[in-house]
Scaffold this motif. Structure first.
Motif, PDB file in Angstrom:
ATOM      1  N   ALA A  42       0.837  -1.201   0.000  1.00 24.88           N
ATOM      2  CA  ALA A  42       0.000   0.000   0.000  1.00 24.88           C
ATOM      3  C   ALA A  42       0.876   1.257   0.000  1.00 24.88           C
ATOM      4  O   ALA A  42       0.559   2.243  -0.673  1.00 24.88           O
ATOM      5  CB  ALA A  42      -0.932  -0.006   1.207  1.00 24.88           C
ATOM      6  N   ARG A  43       1.986   1.226   0.742  1.00 21.76           N
ATOM      7  CA  ARG A  43       2.921   2.337   0.767  1.00 21.76           C
ATOM      8  C   ARG A  43       3.461   2.600  -0.636  1.00 21.76           C
ATOM      9  O   ARG A  43       3.535   3.739  -1.080  1.00 21.76           O
ATOM     10  CB  ARG A  43       4.067   1.997   1.724  1.00 21.76           C
ATOM     11  CG  ARG A  43       5.140   3.028   1.785  1.00 21.76           C
ATOM     12  CD  ARG A  43       6.270   2.530   2.702  1.00 21.76           C
ATOM     13  NE  ARG A  43       7.480   3.240   2.411  1.00 21.76           N
ATOM     14  CZ  ARG A  43       8.373   2.902   1.481  1.00 21.76           C
ATOM     15  NH1 ARG A  43       8.200   1.814   0.772  1.00 21.76           N
ATOM     16  NH2 ARG A  43       9.440   3.614   1.261  1.00 21.76           N
ATOM     17  N   LEU A  44       3.778   1.542  -1.340  1.00 22.19           N
ATOM     18  CA  LEU A  44       4.265   1.683  -2.715  1.00 22.19           C
ATOM     19  C   LEU A  44       3.210   2.354  -3.592  1.00 22.19           C
ATOM     20  O   LEU A  44       3.520   3.261  -4.372  1.00 22.19           O
ATOM     21  CB  LEU A  44       4.633   0.313  -3.287  1.00 22.19           C
ATOM     22  CG  LEU A  44       5.147   0.288  -4.717  1.00 22.19           C
ATOM     23  CD1 LEU A  44       6.412   1.118  -4.849  1.00 22.19           C
ATOM     24  CD2 LEU A  44       5.405  -1.142  -5.141  1.00 22.19           C
ATOM     25  N   GLU A  45       1.965   1.951  -3.460  1.00 24.24           N
ATOM     26  CA  GLU A  45       0.896   2.561  -4.256  1.00 24.24           C
ATOM     27  C   GLU A  45       0.695   4.029  -3.884  1.00 24.24           C
ATOM     28  O   GLU A  45       0.426   4.861  -4.748  1.00 24.24           O
ATOM     29  CB  GLU A  45      -0.411   1.773  -4.087  1.00 24.24           C
ATOM     30  CG  GLU A  45      -0.366   0.409  -4.730  1.00 24.24           C
ATOM     31  CD  GLU A  45      -0.015   0.467  -6.212  1.00 24.24           C
ATOM     32  OE1 GLU A  45      -0.540   1.328  -6.938  1.00 24.24           O
ATOM     33  OE2 GLU A  45       0.802  -0.371  -6.646  1.00 24.24           O
ATOM     34  N   LEU A  46       0.825   4.353  -2.607  1.00 20.04           N
ATOM     35  CA  LEU A  46       0.709   5.744  -2.179  1.00 20.04           C
ATOM     36  C   LEU A  46       1.825   6.584  -2.797  1.00 20.04           C
ATOM     37  O   LEU A  46       1.584   7.700  -3.279  1.00 20.04           O
ATOM     38  CB  LEU A  46       0.766   5.829  -0.654  1.00 20.04           C
ATOM     39  CG  LEU A  46       0.680   7.225  -0.061  1.00 20.04           C
ATOM     40  CD1 LEU A  46      -0.657   7.877  -0.406  1.00 20.04           C
ATOM     41  CD2 LEU A  46       0.856   7.167   1.430  1.00 20.04           C
ATOM     42  N   LEU A  47       3.027   6.051  -2.830  1.00 15.98           N
ATOM     43  CA  LEU A  47       4.140   6.770  -3.454  1.00 15.98           C
ATOM     44  C   LEU A  47       3.915   6.938  -4.953  1.00 15.98           C
ATOM     45  O   LEU A  47       4.222   7.995  -5.516  1.00 15.98           O
ATOM     46  CB  LEU A  47       5.456   6.047  -3.183  1.00 15.98           C
ATOM     47  CG  LEU A  47       5.925   6.080  -1.722  1.00 15.98           C
ATOM     48  CD1 LEU A  47       7.109   5.138  -1.525  1.00 15.98           C
ATOM     49  CD2 LEU A  47       6.268   7.480  -1.288  1.00 15.98           C
ATOM     50  N   ARG A  48       3.365   5.932  -5.599  1.00 15.96           N
ATOM     51  CA  ARG A  48       3.061   6.053  -7.028  1.00 15.96           C
ATOM     52  C   ARG A  48       1.994   7.121  -7.272  1.00 15.96           C
ATOM     53  O   ARG A  48       2.075   7.882  -8.241  1.00 15.96           O
ATOM     54  CB  ARG A  48       2.589   4.711  -7.586  1.00 15.96           C
ATOM     55  CG  ARG A  48       3.710   3.730  -7.766  1.00 15.96           C
ATOM     56  CD  ARG A  48       3.208   2.413  -8.300  1.00 15.96           C
ATOM     57  NE  ARG A  48       4.328   1.503  -8.504  1.00 15.96           N
ATOM     58  CZ  ARG A  48       4.225   0.195  -8.491  1.00 15.96           C
ATOM     59  NH1 ARG A  48       3.057  -0.386  -8.295  1.00 15.96           N
ATOM     60  NH2 ARG A  48       5.291  -0.558  -8.670  1.00 15.96           N
ATOM     61  N   ALA A  49       1.004   7.185  -6.399  1.00 16.85           N
ATOM     62  CA  ALA A  49      -0.040   8.208  -6.523  1.00 16.85           C
ATOM     63  C   ALA A  49       0.559   9.602  -6.350  1.00 16.85           C
ATOM     64  O   ALA A  49       0.217  10.528  -7.095  1.00 16.85           O
ATOM     65  CB  ALA A  49      -1.142   7.969  -5.497  1.00 16.85           C
ATOM     66  N   ALA A  50       1.451   9.748  -5.386  1.00 14.40           N
ATOM     67  CA  ALA A  50       2.102  11.044  -5.172  1.00 14.40           C
ATOM     68  C   ALA A  50       2.912  11.430  -6.400  1.00 14.40           C
ATOM     69  O   ALA A  50       2.894  12.587  -6.830  1.00 14.40           O
ATOM     70  CB  ALA A  50       2.988  10.987  -3.932  1.00 14.40           C
ATOM     71  N   ARG A  51       3.615  10.466  -6.967  1.00 13.46           N
ATOM     72  CA  ARG A  51       4.415  10.744  -8.174  1.00 13.46           C
ATOM     73  C   ARG A  51       3.511  11.167  -9.329  1.00 13.46           C
ATOM     74  O   ARG A  51       3.812  12.122 -10.051  1.00 13.46           O
ATOM     75  CB  ARG A  51       5.240   9.526  -8.566  1.00 13.46           C
ATOM     76  CG  ARG A  51       6.103   9.787  -9.786  1.00 13.46           C
ATOM     77  CD  ARG A  51       6.998   8.637 -10.122  1.00 13.46           C
ATOM     78  NE  ARG A  51       6.203   7.431 -10.368  1.00 13.46           N
ATOM     79  CZ  ARG A  51       6.718   6.223 -10.506  1.00 13.46           C
ATOM     80  NH1 ARG A  51       8.015   6.028 -10.392  1.00 13.46           N
ATOM     81  NH2 ARG A  51       5.954   5.189 -10.752  1.00 13.46           N
ATOM     82  N   ALA A  52       2.380  10.496  -9.511  1.00  9.64           N
ATOM     83  CA  ALA A  52       1.448  10.855 -10.586  1.00  9.64           C
ATOM     84  C   ALA A  52       0.901  12.267 -10.378  1.00  9.64           C
ATOM     85  O   ALA A  52       0.787  13.049 -11.327  1.00  9.64           O
ATOM     86  CB  ALA A  52       0.309   9.847 -10.651  1.00  9.64           C
ATOM     87  N   PHE A  53       0.593  12.605  -9.131  1.00  6.04           N
ATOM     88  CA  PHE A  53       0.102  13.948  -8.824  1.00  6.04           C
ATOM     89  C   PHE A  53       1.167  14.993  -9.150  1.00  6.04           C
ATOM     90  O   PHE A  53       0.889  16.006  -9.798  1.00  6.04           O
ATOM     91  CB  PHE A  53      -0.302  14.039  -7.349  1.00  6.04           C
ATOM     92  CG  PHE A  53      -0.612  15.436  -6.915  1.00  6.04           C
ATOM     93  CD1 PHE A  53      -1.817  16.024  -7.264  1.00  6.04           C
ATOM     94  CD2 PHE A  53       0.303  16.168  -6.182  1.00  6.04           C
ATOM     95  CE1 PHE A  53      -2.108  17.325  -6.873  1.00  6.04           C
ATOM     96  CE2 PHE A  53       0.025  17.454  -5.787  1.00  6.04           C
ATOM     97  CZ  PHE A  53      -1.180  18.038  -6.136  1.00  6.04           C
ATOM     98  N   ILE A  54       2.387  14.743  -8.726  1.00  8.07           N
ATOM     99  CA  ILE A  54       3.478  15.692  -8.984  1.00  8.07           C
ATOM    100  C   ILE A  54       3.719  15.838 -10.475  1.00  8.07           C
ATOM    101  O   ILE A  54       3.875  16.953 -10.978  1.00  8.07           O
ATOM    102  CB  ILE A  54       4.751  15.254  -8.237  1.00  8.07           C
ATOM    103  CG1 ILE A  54       4.543  15.418  -6.727  1.00  8.07           C
ATOM    104  CG2 ILE A  54       5.967  16.043  -8.722  1.00  8.07           C
ATOM    105  CD1 ILE A  54       5.599  14.754  -5.880  1.00  8.07           C
ATOM    106  N   ASP A  55       3.736  14.729 -11.206  1.00  7.43           N
ATOM    107  CA  ASP A  55       3.922  14.794 -12.663  1.00  7.43           C
ATOM    108  C   ASP A  55       2.821  15.620 -13.326  1.00  7.43           C
ATOM    109  O   ASP A  55       3.090  16.415 -14.227  1.00  7.43           O
ATOM    110  CB  ASP A  55       3.949  13.388 -13.266  1.00  7.43           C
ATOM    111  CG  ASP A  55       5.221  12.636 -12.932  1.00  7.43           C
ATOM    112  OD1 ASP A  55       6.207  13.263 -12.483  1.00  7.43           O
ATOM    113  OD2 ASP A  55       5.231  11.400 -13.112  1.00  7.43           O
TER     114      ASP A  55
END
Length: 68
Positions: A42-55
């Motif tokens: 879940a932590r990995l998915e949260l980090l991916r979501a943050a990266r998508a938001f930043i991008d």
């Protein structure tokens, strides 16, 4: 001066502590190994979501700048 690699490690440590530290300390005594693995994913998915938001924000700002 702090070497670049160590600087990145410091930033990573602060990020990890700020976002995941309190939850980990609170839940750790109650978690089975299976639950720990699930939270890790879940932590990995949260980090991916943050990266998508930043991008997306970077793209929005770049697009706005090109239109000026």
């Amino acid at each position: 001066m702090i070497p670049v690699d160590r600087g990145r490690e410091n930033i990573r440590d602060v990020f990890e502590e700020f976002f995941f530290g309190p939850l980990g300390r609170f839940l750790d005594p109650f978690l089975s190994e299976e639950a720990r693995q699930h939270l890790s994913r879940a932590r990995l998915e949260l980090l991916r979501a943050a990266r998508a938001f930043i991008d997306a924000e970077i793209e929005r700002l770049e697009k706005g700048k090109r239109q000026e």
